[in-house]
Design a protein around this motif. Structure first.
Motif, PDB file in Angstrom:
ATOM      1  N   ASP A   1      16.226   2.697   0.693  1.00  0.00           N
ATOM      2  CA  ASP A   1      16.891   1.823   1.660  1.00  0.00           C
ATOM      3  C   ASP A   1      15.898   1.402   2.741  1.00  0.00           C
ATOM      4  O   ASP A   1      15.425   0.277   2.739  1.00  0.00           O
ATOM      5  N   ASN A   2      15.560   2.332   3.646  1.00  0.00           N
ATOM      6  CA  ASN A   2      14.637   2.012   4.738  1.00  0.00           C
ATOM      7  C   ASN A   2      13.711   3.202   4.983  1.00  0.00           C
ATOM      8  O   ASN A   2      14.124   4.231   5.517  1.00  0.00           O
ATOM      9  N   ARG A   3      12.469   3.061   4.572  1.00  0.00           N
ATOM     10  CA  ARG A   3      11.539   4.178   4.594  1.00  0.00           C
ATOM     11  C   ARG A   3      11.329   4.754   5.989  1.00  0.00           C
ATOM     12  O   ARG A   3      11.360   5.976   6.176  1.00  0.00           O
ATOM     13  N   THR A   4      11.099   3.910   6.977  1.00  0.00           N
ATOM     14  CA  THR A   4      10.820   4.396   8.321  1.00  0.00           C
ATOM     15  C   THR A   4      12.090   4.811   9.040  1.00  0.00           C
ATOM     16  O   THR A   4      12.140   5.864   9.680  1.00  0.00           O
ATOM     17  N   VAL A   5      13.116   3.999   8.950  1.00  0.00           N
ATOM     18  CA  VAL A   5      14.365   4.289   9.650  1.00  0.00           C
ATOM     19  C   VAL A   5      14.971   5.596   9.158  1.00  0.00           C
ATOM     20  O   VAL A   5      15.502   6.393   9.945  1.00  0.00           O
ATOM     21  N   THR A   6      14.891   5.839   7.863  1.00  0.00           N
ATOM     22  CA  THR A   6      15.450   7.062   7.298  1.00  0.00           C
ATOM     23  C   THR A   6      14.422   8.187   7.250  1.00  0.00           C
ATOM     24  O   THR A   6      14.779   9.349   7.092  1.00  0.00           O
ATOM     25  N   GLY A   7      13.151   7.840   7.376  1.00  0.00           N
ATOM     26  CA  GLY A   7      12.112   8.857   7.321  1.00  0.00           C
ATOM     27  C   GLY A   7      11.975   9.447   5.932  1.00  0.00           C
ATOM     28  O   GLY A   7      11.989  10.668   5.749  1.00  0.00           O
ATOM     29  N   THR A   8      11.825   8.584   4.949  1.00  0.00           N
ATOM     30  CA  THR A   8      11.823   9.083   3.579  1.00  0.00           C
ATOM     31  C   THR A   8      10.866   8.281   2.710  1.00  0.00           C
ATOM     32  O   THR A   8      10.215   7.342   3.150  1.00  0.00           O
ATOM     33  N   SER A   9      10.793   8.678   1.460  1.00  0.00           N
ATOM     34  CA  SER A   9      10.044   7.974   0.429  1.00  0.00           C
ATOM     35  C   SER A   9      10.814   8.151  -0.867  1.00  0.00           C
ATOM     36  O   SER A   9      11.735   8.981  -0.958  1.00  0.00           O
ATOM     37  N   LEU A  10      10.458   7.399  -1.869  1.00  0.00           N
ATOM     38  CA  LEU A  10      11.135   7.549  -3.157  1.00  0.00           C
ATOM     39  C   LEU A  10      10.819   8.912  -3.761  1.00  0.00           C
ATOM     40  O   LEU A  10      11.691   9.556  -4.373  1.00  0.00           O
ATOM     41  N   THR A  11       9.599   9.377  -3.560  1.00  0.00           N
ATOM     42  CA  THR A  11       9.236  10.719  -4.015  1.00  0.00           C
ATOM     43  C   THR A  11      10.137  11.764  -3.370  1.00  0.00           C
ATOM     44  O   THR A  11      10.652  12.675  -4.042  1.00  0.00           O
ATOM     45  N   ARG A  12      10.329  11.647  -2.074  1.00  0.00           N
ATOM     46  CA  ARG A  12      11.168  12.611  -1.345  1.00  0.00           C
ATOM     47  C   ARG A  12      12.622  12.545  -1.819  1.00  0.00           C
ATOM     48  O   ARG A  12      13.273  13.584  -1.984  1.00  0.00           O
ATOM     49  N   GLU A  13      13.140  11.340  -2.045  1.00  0.00           N
ATOM     50  CA  GLU A  13      14.524  11.223  -2.511  1.00  0.00           C
ATOM     51  C   GLU A  13      14.706  11.908  -3.862  1.00  0.00           C
ATOM     52  O   GLU A  13      15.708  12.603  -4.093  1.00  0.00           O
ATOM     53  N   LEU A  14      13.758  11.733  -4.759  1.00  0.00           N
ATOM     54  CA  LEU A  14      13.847  12.401  -6.060  1.00  0.00           C
ATOM     55  C   LEU A  14      13.767  13.917  -5.914  1.00  0.00           C
ATOM     56  O   LEU A  14      14.482  14.660  -6.612  1.00  0.00           O
ATOM     57  N   ALA A  15      12.926  14.382  -5.001  1.00  0.00           N
ATOM     58  CA  ALA A  15      12.812  15.822  -4.773  1.00  0.00           C
ATOM     59  C   ALA A  15      14.109  16.388  -4.213  1.00  0.00           C
ATOM     60  O   ALA A  15      14.574  17.463  -4.630  1.00  0.00           O
ATOM     61  N   LEU A  16      14.723  15.680  -3.273  1.00  0.00           N
ATOM     62  CA  LEU A  16      15.976  16.147  -2.682  1.00  0.00           C
ATOM     63  C   LEU A  16      17.093  16.191  -3.718  1.00  0.00           C
ATOM     64  O   LEU A  16      17.879  17.148  -3.768  1.00  0.00           O
ATOM     65  N   LEU A  17      17.166  15.169  -4.546  1.00  0.00           N
ATOM     66  CA  LEU A  17      18.190  15.148  -5.596  1.00  0.00           C
ATOM     67  C   LEU A  17      17.958  16.255  -6.612  1.00  0.00           C
ATOM     68  O   LEU A  17      18.910  16.899  -7.083  1.00  0.00           O
ATOM     69  N   SER A  18      16.700  16.490  -6.955  1.00  0.00           N
ATOM     70  CA  SER A  18      16.376  17.549  -7.917  1.00  0.00           C
ATOM     71  C   SER A  18      16.803  18.914  -7.383  1.00  0.00           C
ATOM     72  O   SER A  18      17.339  19.745  -8.129  1.00  0.00           O
ATOM     73  N   ALA A  19      16.579  19.129  -6.092  1.00  0.00           N
ATOM     74  CA  ALA A  19      16.965  20.406  -5.484  1.00  0.00           C
ATOM     75  C   ALA A  19      18.478  20.544  -5.385  1.00  0.00           C
ATOM     76  O   ALA A  19      19.033  21.624  -5.606  1.00  0.00           O
TER      77      ALA A  19
ATOM     78  N   HIS B   1       0.835  -1.206   0.000  1.00  0.00           N
ATOM     79  CA  HIS B   1       0.000   0.000   0.000  1.00  0.00           C
ATOM     80  C   HIS B   1       0.868   1.254   0.000  1.00  0.00           C
ATOM     81  O   HIS B   1       0.594   2.221  -0.734  1.00  0.00           O
ATOM     82  N   ASP B   2       1.919   1.257   0.833  1.00  0.00           N
ATOM     83  CA  ASP B   2       2.777   2.435   0.939  1.00  0.00           C
ATOM     84  C   ASP B   2       3.593   2.654  -0.334  1.00  0.00           C
ATOM     85  O   ASP B   2       3.848   3.790  -0.738  1.00  0.00           O
ATOM     86  N   LEU B   3       4.011   1.562  -0.960  1.00  0.00           N
ATOM     87  CA  LEU B   3       4.709   1.684  -2.239  1.00  0.00           C
ATOM     88  C   LEU B   3       3.811   2.334  -3.281  1.00  0.00           C
ATOM     89  O   LEU B   3       4.219   3.266  -3.988  1.00  0.00           O
ATOM     90  N   ALA B   4       2.593   1.830  -3.388  1.00  0.00           N
ATOM     91  CA  ALA B   4       1.658   2.373  -4.380  1.00  0.00           C
ATOM     92  C   ALA B   4       1.364   3.839  -4.099  1.00  0.00           C
ATOM     93  O   ALA B   4       1.260   4.653  -5.028  1.00  0.00           O
ATOM     94  N   ASP B   5       1.230   4.199  -2.827  1.00  0.00           N
ATOM     95  CA  ASP B   5       0.985   5.586  -2.455  1.00  0.00           C
ATOM     96  C   ASP B   5       2.154   6.481  -2.849  1.00  0.00           C
ATOM     97  O   ASP B   5       1.986   7.685  -3.077  1.00  0.00           O
ATOM     98  N   ASP B   6       3.331   5.892  -2.965  1.00  0.00           N
ATOM     99  CA  ASP B   6       4.549   6.616  -3.347  1.00  0.00           C
ATOM    100  C   ASP B   6       4.733   6.659  -4.864  1.00  0.00           C
ATOM    101  O   ASP B   6       5.737   7.184  -5.354  1.00  0.00           O
ATOM    102  N   GLY B   7       3.802   6.086  -5.612  1.00  0.00           N
ATOM    103  CA  GLY B   7       3.913   6.078  -7.069  1.00  0.00           C
ATOM    104  C   GLY B   7       4.743   4.940  -7.619  1.00  0.00           C
ATOM    105  O   GLY B   7       5.054   4.917  -8.820  1.00  0.00           O
ATOM    106  N   VAL B   8       5.085   3.981  -6.791  1.00  0.00           N
ATOM    107  CA  VAL B   8       5.908   2.855  -7.236  1.00  0.00           C
ATOM    108  C   VAL B   8       5.043   1.861  -8.005  1.00  0.00           C
ATOM    109  O   VAL B   8       3.961   1.476  -7.556  1.00  0.00           O
TER     110      VAL B   8
END
Length: 374
Positions: free
Chosen positions: A312-330, A97-104
């Motif tokens: 890597d680890n969504r909860t441990v790192t507090g992130t999502s794939l969407t967020r990682e792409l946004a951070l890299l874009s910035a 569910h969380d993957l799909a919510d992230d657009g995966v």
């Protein structure tokens, strides 16, 4: 942080809506904090926080100590609550569910069955429970109008002695959801050569392998992953940049000299499962700095390496794939075309048949084209 957080590119393109591929995603590192609290209460275990919000912050704080061993200690709680078939099935379903919510739209979830046997489960029953949860999650997504495919990567703990047993387990379940094999855990001091029998067995059965390497250890670890582990992908692999020397910079042009190992990885398009935020937490990029802008991700990308973006680890790192792409874009001023390349790289490296990779590629291109035309 929530995987439902919305991030946009200039022009208002919603990053969460873009089709994504997740190759390096740990099941036990991505449990919902509330689920951990629920399972801990049911098992009579004490949690280090009373609310989901507090527990989410606890994970991030504990994991940000700057070393892989400290980062890995946060998994003790998650593993403790995942010792029954019902618990494994629940978190696997929620993970989808969380993957799909992230657009995966395609993901490979890795986890170590040998760590989930304290409650009496067998290795096979543990794998079956996770598969049951994944399939239910996929069905839920489809009923909601989405489309996602998820496979299991079975991980052996590199400091233990069960790698051959886990390799045999993976091959045994290859037609029932398991798509690949991995070794993880304390990287420094536990090279892939310790598990050569497992890797020989996997090679004899034409079974794909990715290996954690180039995170807490350097070039020797990567070399071992490739030549002892026969890895088709490198889990992280960020420290491959140690084999690249920047000679000079002239304007926008950077002139480098690559060592033999870096050339080998680049020439053969061996995918790097880079996890930018996690790499900061574990100190994997300390040689270059302590900010995302210091990450050698862009250097590797500009040199043509098959870079992929992962959580890597969504909860441990507090992130999502969407967020990682946004951070890299910035950090590196990436645009929609760059982000599409990262997803196409991941699709090309997925442990799936050629025709399925082609279909995945078509879905990615269609989704990015639609975003560009909107």
């Amino acid at each position: 942080m929530s995987t439902s957080d919305n991030y946009t590119l200039p022009g208002g393109i919603n990053l969460r809506a873009l089709p994504k591929v997740s190759l390096h995603d740990h099941l036990d590192g991505g449990l919902r904090p509330q689920t951990i609290l629920d399972l801990a209460a049911a098992a009579g275990l004490e949690a280090p926080a009373n609310t989901a919000e507090e527990l989410a912050e606890w994970f991030i704080d504990q994991a940000s100590a700057g070393s892989l061993p400290a980062y890995l200690k946060t998994f003790d709680l998650a593993i403790a609550v995942l010792q029954t078939a019902d618990a494994l099935a629940r978190v696997a379903r929620e993970f989808v569910h969380d993957l799909a919510d992230d657009g995966v739209i395609y993901a490979e979830i890795r986890w170590a069955p040998e760590q989930h046997l304290r409650g009496g489960l067998t290795l096979d029953r543990a794998v079956e429970a996770v598969q049951q949860g994944l399939e239910r999650g996929v069905d839920d997504v489809r009923r909601a109008g989405g489309e996602i495919e998820v496979g299991q990567l079975l991980t052996a703990m590199r400091h233990a002695d069960r790698a051959l047993e886990i390799a045999e387990l993976a091959v045994r379940h290859r037609d029932h959801g398991v798509v690949g094999f991995d070794i993880a855990g304390a990287e420094d001091g536990f090279p892939p050569a310790r598990h050569r029998l497992a890797f020989d067995y996997l090679a004899q059965h034409y079974f794909p392998v990715t290996v954690h390497a180039g995170e807490a250890a350097g070039l020797d670890s990567i070399q071992g992953a490739l030549f002892d582990g026969r890895a088709l992908r490198l889990g992280h692999g960020v420290r491959l940049a140690e084999d690249i020397e920047v000679r000079r910079t002239e304007g926008d042009n950077v002139y480098v000299e690559m060592g033999e190992l870096a050339h080998w990885v680049n020439d053969r398009e061996i995918a790097l499962e880079l996890s930018p935020s996690s790499n900061l937490q574990t100190g994997a990029i300390d040689a270059w700095g302590d900010e995302l802008e210091d990450h050698p991700f862009d250097l590797l990308y500009q040199l043509g390496f098959r870079v992929t973006v992962n959580v890597d680890n969504r909860t441990v790192t507090g992130t999502s794939l969407t967020r990682e792409l946004a951070l890299l874009s910035a950090a590196f001023e990436y645009d929609l075309e760059d982000l599409e390349i990262f997803q196409l790289n991941a699709a090309a490296a997925a442990f799936m048949p050629t025709e399925d990779r082609e279909y995945l590629t078509e879905r990615i291109r269609a989704g990015f084209d639609a975003a560009a035309d909107a």
